[in-house]
Design a protein around this motif. Structure first.
Motif, short mmCIF file in Angstrom:
data_model
loop_
_atom_site.label_atom_id
_atom_site.label_comp_id
_atom_site.label_asym_id
_atom_site.label_seq_id
_atom_site.Cartn_x
_atom_site.Cartn_y
_atom_site.Cartn_z
N GLU A 1 0.81 -1.22 0.00
CA GLU A 1 0.00 0.00 0.00
C GLU A 1 0.85 1.27 0.00
OE1 GLU A 1 -2.53 -0.33 3.39
OE2 GLU A 1 -3.52 -2.14 2.61
N LYS A 2 1.98 1.25 0.69
CA LYS A 2 2.79 2.46 0.87
C LYS A 2 4.03 2.50 0.00
CE LYS A 2 1.30 2.71 5.65
NZ LYS A 2 1.68 2.49 7.03
N GLY A 3 4.38 1.39 -0.62
CA GLY A 3 5.60 1.33 -1.43
C GLY A 3 6.82 1.13 -0.55
N PRO A 4 8.01 1.47 -1.06
CA PRO A 4 9.23 1.29 -0.28
C PRO A 4 9.22 2.16 0.98
CG PRO A 4 9.73 1.70 -2.59
CD PRO A 4 8.27 1.99 -2.40
N LEU A 5 9.67 1.56 2.07
CA LEU A 5 9.60 2.21 3.37
C LEU A 5 10.78 1.76 4.22
CD1 LEU A 5 7.56 3.85 5.24
CD2 LEU A 5 6.64 1.62 5.87
N GLN A 6 11.41 2.70 4.90
CA GLN A 6 12.46 2.36 5.85
C GLN A 6 11.93 2.61 7.25
OE1 GLN A 6 16.01 4.74 5.69
NE2 GLN A 6 16.99 3.59 7.32
N VAL A 7 12.10 1.63 8.12
CA VAL A 7 11.65 1.74 9.50
C VAL A 7 12.84 1.44 10.40
CG1 VAL A 7 10.11 0.82 11.27
CG2 VAL A 7 9.30 1.06 8.92
N SER A 8 13.05 2.31 11.38
CA SER A 8 14.13 2.12 12.35
C SER A 8 13.58 2.23 13.75
CB SER A 8 15.23 3.16 12.14
OG SER A 8 15.84 2.96 10.89
N GLY A 9 14.19 1.50 14.66
CA GLY A 9 13.76 1.55 16.05
C GLY A 9 14.54 0.58 16.89
N GLN A 10 13.92 0.17 18.00
CA GLN A 10 14.54 -0.77 18.92
C GLN A 10 13.54 -1.82 19.35
OE1 GLN A 10 15.98 1.72 22.16
NE2 GLN A 10 18.09 1.32 21.49
N TYR A 11 14.04 -3.03 19.47
CA TYR A 11 13.29 -4.10 20.11
C TYR A 11 13.69 -4.16 21.57
CZ TYR A 11 11.73 -6.04 15.65
OH TYR A 11 11.14 -6.23 14.43
N ASN B 1 10.09 7.50 -4.88
CA ASN B 1 10.82 7.30 -6.13
C ASN B 1 12.03 6.39 -5.98
OD1 ASN B 1 9.04 9.12 -7.47
ND2 ASN B 1 10.18 10.79 -6.53
N TRP B 2 12.06 5.58 -4.96
CA TRP B 2 13.18 4.66 -4.75
C TRP B 2 12.86 3.38 -5.50
CZ3 TRP B 2 13.87 -0.17 -2.52
CH2 TRP B 2 15.18 -0.53 -2.19
N VAL B 3 13.70 3.03 -6.45
CA VAL B 3 13.51 1.83 -7.25
C VAL B 3 14.85 1.13 -7.41
CG1 VAL B 3 12.77 0.91 -9.47
CG2 VAL B 3 11.61 2.91 -8.53
N PRO B 4 14.97 -0.12 -6.96
CA PRO B 4 16.22 -0.84 -7.18
C PRO B 4 16.48 -1.01 -8.68
CG PRO B 4 14.80 -2.00 -5.63
CD PRO B 4 13.99 -0.91 -6.23
N GLU C 1 15.22 -9.14 -6.20
CA GLU C 1 13.87 -8.79 -5.75
C GLU C 1 13.29 -7.68 -6.60
OE1 GLU C 1 12.80 -8.97 -1.81
OE2 GLU C 1 14.44 -10.28 -1.22
N ARG C 2 12.06 -7.86 -7.02
CA ARG C 2 11.46 -6.97 -8.00
C ARG C 2 10.87 -5.71 -7.38
NH1 ARG C 2 13.86 -7.81 -12.22
NH2 ARG C 2 12.31 -6.54 -13.23
N PHE C 3 10.46 -5.71 -6.13
CA PHE C 3 9.86 -4.56 -5.46
C PHE C 3 8.78 -3.91 -6.32
CE2 PHE C 3 12.25 -3.36 -1.60
CZ PHE C 3 13.11 -4.42 -1.56
N GLY C 4 7.90 -4.71 -6.87
CA GLY C 4 6.79 -4.16 -7.62
C GLY C 4 7.13 -3.79 -9.05
N ARG C 5 8.37 -3.99 -9.47
CA ARG C 5 8.76 -3.67 -10.86
C ARG C 5 8.26 -4.78 -11.78
NH1 ARG C 5 14.65 -4.11 -10.90
NH2 ARG C 5 14.40 -5.22 -8.99
N PRO C 6 7.98 -4.43 -13.01
CA PRO C 6 7.62 -5.48 -13.97
C PRO C 6 8.81 -6.43 -14.18
CG PRO C 6 7.32 -3.28 -14.90
CD PRO C 6 7.95 -3.11 -13.56
N ALA C 7 8.50 -7.67 -14.40
CA ALA C 7 9.56 -8.67 -14.62
C ALA C 7 10.26 -8.45 -15.95
CB ALA C 7 8.98 -10.07 -14.58
#
Length: 157
Positions: free
Chosen positions: A105-115, A143-146, A151-157
Motif C-alpha cells: 500500500e505504501k511502497g518502499p519504506l524504511q523503519v528504524s527503532g529498537q526491540y 521514487n526509490w527503485v532498485p 527482488e522486484r519490489f513491484g517492478r515489472p519482470a
C-alpha cells in the motif's frame, strides 16, 4: 569443573543462543519462513509491533506474521547493537533494528527503532518470551527503485 567455570560457560552458550534468536527472527521474516519463526517463541509469548500488530501466544504471533508477510512481501532486517543481560534462565535485551520494506500500500519504506526483549530458557531451550518494537521513525522512500538484484519490489519482470 568449578562452579564458576560452569556459570561462565553457561553465560557464553546462552548469549550465543540469544544472538541466534535475534538473527533468526530477521531471517524468518525476510525469507517468509513461518516454520523458522515458530521455533523462536514459547507458547505464551507476546510480540508487540504497534502499528504492525500485537499478538499474544504463538498461534496469534504466526497469524499476525502471515498478515504482515502478505502486506510487506519484501523485508530486509538489520539487527545491531544487542545489549543483553542474563540472570539465570531469564534475560533482557535491547536490539537496534533497521528494516527496508516494500509495503503493497505504501511502497518502499524504511523503519528504524529498537526491540525490547525478554528471553527465557525453558527445558534447556532459549526463546522469546516478549518482543516489543519501539518505532523511532518510518520513512517512505519516494521514487526509490532498485536497479539490480533478485527482488522486484513491484517492478515489472
Amino acid at each position: 569443573m568449578s562452579k564458576d567455570l560452569e556459570a561462565r560457560l553457561d553465560a557464553i552458550e546462552s548469549r550465543f543462543a540469544i544472538d541466534a534468536l535475534i538473527a533468526n527472527y530477521a531471517e524468518a521474516f525476510d525469507t517468509m519462513n513461518e516454520e523458522l519463526l515458530a521455533t523462536l517463541w514459547h507458547p505464551d509469548s507476546r510480540l508487540l509491533l504497534g502499528a504492525n500488530g500485537d499478538a499474544e501466544g504463538l498461534d496469534a504471533i504466526l497469524a499476525q506474521a502471515r498478515v504482515n508477510m502478505r502486506r510487506m512481501p519484501h523485508m530486509h532486517h538489520w539487527m545491531a547493537n544487542a545489549l543483553i543481560t542474563l540472570d539465570g534462565d531469564r534475560g533482557h535485551g535491547v536490539v537496534a533494528a533497521n528494516c527496508l520494506f516494500y509495503d503493497i500500500e505504501k511502497g518502499p519504506l524504511q523503519v528504524s527503532g529498537q526491540y525490547r526483549d525478554i528471553y527465557e530458557r525453558r527445558s534447556g531451550r532459549w526463546a522469546f518470551r516478549e518482543r516489543v518494537f519501539e518505532t523511532h521513525f518510518a520513512t517512505p522512500l519516494q521514487n526509490w527503485v532498485p536497479v539490480a538484484g533478485t527482488e522486484r519490489f513491484g517492478r515489472p519482470a
